[in-house]
Design a protein around this motif. Structure first.
Motif, PDB file in Angstrom:
ATOM      1  N   UNK A  28       8.781 -10.663   4.263  1.00 45.62           N
ATOM      2  CA  UNK A  28       8.419 -10.847   2.705  1.00 45.62           C
ATOM      3  C   UNK A  28       8.449  -9.248   2.544  1.00 45.62           C
ATOM      4  N   UNK A  29       9.171  -8.992   1.446  1.00 44.76           N
ATOM      5  CA  UNK A  29       9.342  -7.633   0.853  1.00 44.76           C
ATOM      6  C   UNK A  29       8.039  -7.540  -0.195  1.00 44.76           C
ATOM      7  N   UNK A  30       7.390  -6.233   0.366  1.00 43.97           N
ATOM      8  CA  UNK A  30       6.083  -5.942  -0.341  1.00 43.97           C
ATOM      9  C   UNK A  30       6.377  -4.560  -1.297  1.00 43.97           C
ATOM     10  N   UNK A  31       5.771  -4.686  -2.424  1.00 50.27           N
ATOM     11  CA  UNK A  31       5.748  -3.398  -3.094  1.00 50.27           C
ATOM     12  C   UNK A  31       4.332  -2.764  -3.168  1.00 50.27           C
ATOM     13  N   UNK A  32       4.125  -1.417  -3.812  1.00 46.61           N
ATOM     14  CA  UNK A  32       3.009  -0.963  -4.032  1.00 46.61           C
ATOM     15  C   UNK A  32       1.842  -1.659  -4.876  1.00 46.61           C
ATOM     16  N   UNK A  33       2.184  -2.249  -5.924  1.00 50.17           N
ATOM     17  CA  UNK A  33       1.360  -2.953  -6.683  1.00 50.17           C
ATOM     18  C   UNK A  33       0.742  -4.307  -5.953  1.00 50.17           C
ATOM     19  N   UNK A  34       1.393  -4.785  -5.181  1.00 44.71           N
ATOM     20  CA  UNK A  34       0.636  -5.897  -4.483  1.00 44.71           C
ATOM     21  C   UNK A  34      -0.352  -5.363  -3.427  1.00 44.71           C
ATOM     22  N   UNK A  35       0.145  -4.270  -2.804  1.00 43.01           N
ATOM     23  CA  UNK A  35      -0.690  -3.589  -1.904  1.00 43.01           C
ATOM     24  C   UNK A  35      -2.078  -3.178  -2.629  1.00 43.01           C
ATOM     25  N   UNK A  36      -1.856  -2.529  -3.651  1.00 48.08           N
ATOM     26  CA  UNK A  36      -3.149  -2.052  -4.678  1.00 48.08           C
ATOM     27  C   UNK A  36      -3.940  -3.235  -5.028  1.00 48.08           C
ATOM     28  N   UNK A  37      -3.413  -4.306  -5.389  1.00 47.86           N
ATOM     29  CA  UNK A  37      -4.291  -5.646  -5.832  1.00 47.86           C
ATOM     30  C   UNK A  37      -4.968  -6.045  -4.463  1.00 47.86           C
ATOM     31  N   UNK A  38      -4.186  -6.247  -3.383  1.00 41.64           N
ATOM     32  CA  UNK A  38      -4.904  -6.800  -2.212  1.00 41.64           C
ATOM     33  C   UNK A  38      -6.327  -5.771  -1.676  1.00 41.64           C
ATOM     34  N   UNK A  39      -5.954  -4.369  -1.922  1.00 43.46           N
ATOM     35  CA  UNK A  39      -7.015  -3.427  -1.676  1.00 43.46           C
ATOM     36  C   UNK A  39      -8.299  -3.649  -2.576  1.00 43.46           C
ATOM     37  N   UNK A  40      -7.702  -4.047  -3.994  1.00 42.66           N
ATOM     38  CA  UNK A  40      -8.925  -4.060  -4.836  1.00 42.66           C
ATOM     39  C   UNK A  40      -9.737  -5.306  -4.764  1.00 42.66           C
ATOM     40  N   UNK A  41      -8.958  -6.307  -4.242  1.00 43.63           N
ATOM     41  CA  UNK A  41      -9.772  -7.678  -4.121  1.00 43.63           C
ATOM     42  C   UNK A  41     -10.023  -8.031  -2.552  1.00 43.63           C
ATOM     43  N   UNK A  42      -9.792  -6.876  -1.713  1.00 46.24           N
ATOM     44  CA  UNK A  42     -10.470  -7.016  -0.398  1.00 46.24           C
ATOM     45  C   UNK A  42      -9.575  -8.151   0.066  1.00 46.24           C
ATOM     46  N   UNK A  43      -8.381  -8.238   0.268  1.00 50.89           N
ATOM     47  CA  UNK A  43      -7.610  -9.321   0.870  1.00 50.89           C
ATOM     48  C   UNK A  43      -6.828  -8.513   2.112  1.00 50.89           C
ATOM     49  N   UNK A  44      -6.826  -9.015   3.239  1.00 50.31           N
ATOM     50  CA  UNK A  44      -6.098  -8.724   4.264  1.00 50.31           C
ATOM     51  C   UNK A  44      -4.836  -9.200   4.518  1.00 50.31           C
ATOM     52  N   UNK A  45      -3.809  -8.538   4.074  1.00 49.74           N
ATOM     53  CA  UNK A  45      -2.659  -9.350   3.945  1.00 49.74           C
ATOM     54  C   UNK A  45      -2.036  -9.600   5.383  1.00 49.74           C
ATOM     55  N   UNK A  46      -2.204  -9.009   6.297  1.00 48.98           N
ATOM     56  CA  UNK A  46      -1.551  -9.272   7.573  1.00 48.98           C
ATOM     57  C   UNK A  46      -2.338 -10.572   8.135  1.00 48.98           C
ATOM     58  N   UNK A  47      -3.338 -10.586   8.007  1.00 52.62           N
ATOM     59  CA  UNK A  47      -4.254 -11.819   8.484  1.00 52.62           C
ATOM     60  C   UNK A  47      -3.951 -13.109   7.503  1.00 52.62           C
ATOM     61  N   UNK A  48      -4.165 -12.861   6.141  1.00 55.46           N
ATOM     62  CA  UNK A  48      -4.122 -13.879   5.306  1.00 55.46           C
ATOM     63  C   UNK A  48      -2.844 -14.620   4.976  1.00 55.46           C
ATOM     64  N   UNK A  49      -1.789 -13.895   4.957  1.00 54.46           N
ATOM     65  CA  UNK A  49      -0.288 -14.436   4.804  1.00 54.46           C
ATOM     66  C   UNK A  49       0.051 -15.362   5.667  1.00 54.46           C
ATOM     67  N   UNK A  50       0.027 -15.113   6.993  1.00 52.01           N
ATOM     68  CA  UNK A  50       0.512 -16.428   8.146  1.00 52.01           C
ATOM     69  C   UNK A  50      -0.143 -17.528   7.593  1.00 52.01           C
ATOM     70  N   UNK A  51      -1.481 -17.427   7.444  1.00 54.22           N
ATOM     71  CA  UNK A  51      -2.305 -18.446   7.101  1.00 54.22           C
ATOM     72  C   UNK A  51      -2.014 -19.382   5.979  1.00 54.22           C
TER      73      UNK A  51
END
Length: 249
Positions: A28-51
């Motif tokens: 999964x290629x990730x850019x800064x906009x996705x990380x910013x949205x995850x930080x704003x919405x309190x999403x743990x990418x590393x944990x939630x993406x595999x699920x």
């Protein structure tokens, strides 16, 4: 609602697995906009993406995406810290970085040979991704990660493959030569070229019979004058040799 989202995601993943040969671990290629949205919405990418994808994942980014966050200042420091935790894949812009949207598109080339997913909130990048067949798109909406449905270019590509429109004449000739080199077609050609040897059979019993002698022409019938009786022709019986004569009394 969560179960429904996962069913849709599972169906979309099956589409990419079956038609574009995607396998785990998903890259999964990730850019800064996705990380910013995850930080704003309190999403743990590393944990939630595999699920959400129901499988093992590899989170990665590019040097250009990191450089872009550095240039944007302190407002995106948090997104930069998150993005730095992921693997950095080599791109073609090490000496002269380009915008992240341009860099990620170049990583996909024209056919996405490395089977990348792309996670972004960038509208420009999303528009470019939909023109490339076989690129799964991830984005964040309403505090959840969403896998977008297959683009029209992906659907068209699958339909063309089913109809056999993707194999040109040149490709067919290359396939033919490859099969000949591997000996797949050669065997069939040899079989066609060789004549089958017939097994010896017993002669036809009808052909072994002696030919019957042809009878001569039948003699013409004698003319009978008026008043004259027709004489009967009697056939003499031939005596059998060795037959004993009967004594007369």
């Amino acid at each position: 609602m969560k179960i429904k989202r996962q069913k849709i995601a599972k169906k979309t993943l099956s589409f990419y697995k079956y038609n574009f040969n995607f396998r785990e671990p998903f890259q999964i290629l990730i850019d800064g906009t996705f990380c910013q949205a995850a930080l704003k919405n309190k999403i743990q990418i590393k944990e939630q993406m595999p699920k959400y994808l129901m499988g093992e994942v590899q989170l990665c980014t590019t040097n250009c995406a990191l450089k872009e966050l550095e240039s944007l200042g302190k407002e995106l420091v948090g997104a930069k810290i998150i993005l730095q935790r992921y693997q950095v894949r080599k791109c073609q812009h090490l000496k002269s970085p380009v915008p992240a949207s341009e860099c990620l598109l170049s990583m996909l080339e024209t056919t996405n040979p490395h089977h990348y997913f792309v996670a972004t909130q960038d509208f420009k990048l999303t528009t470019g991704l939909k023109k490339i067949a076989g690129v799964p798109l991830l984005y964040i909406i309403l505090n959840t990660i969403v896998l977008d449905k297959p683009s029209q270019s992906s659907l068209d590509r699958v339909q063309a493959a089913q109809l056999g429109e993707l194999v040109s004449l040149a490709q067919q000739q290359n396939l033919h030569t490859m099969k000949e080199e591997q000996g797949i077609i050669k065997k069939d050609a040899d079989r066609r070229g060789k004549k089958r040897k017939r097994k010896p059979h017993n002669p036809n019993p009808l052909s072994c019979l002696k030919k019957k002698k042809k009878k001569g022409p039948t003699p013409p019938l004698k003319k009978i004058e008026p008043g004259q009786k027709r004489s009967r022709s009697r056939h003499k019986k031939h005596k059998i040799q060795g037959e004993s004569h009967v004594a007369q009394p």
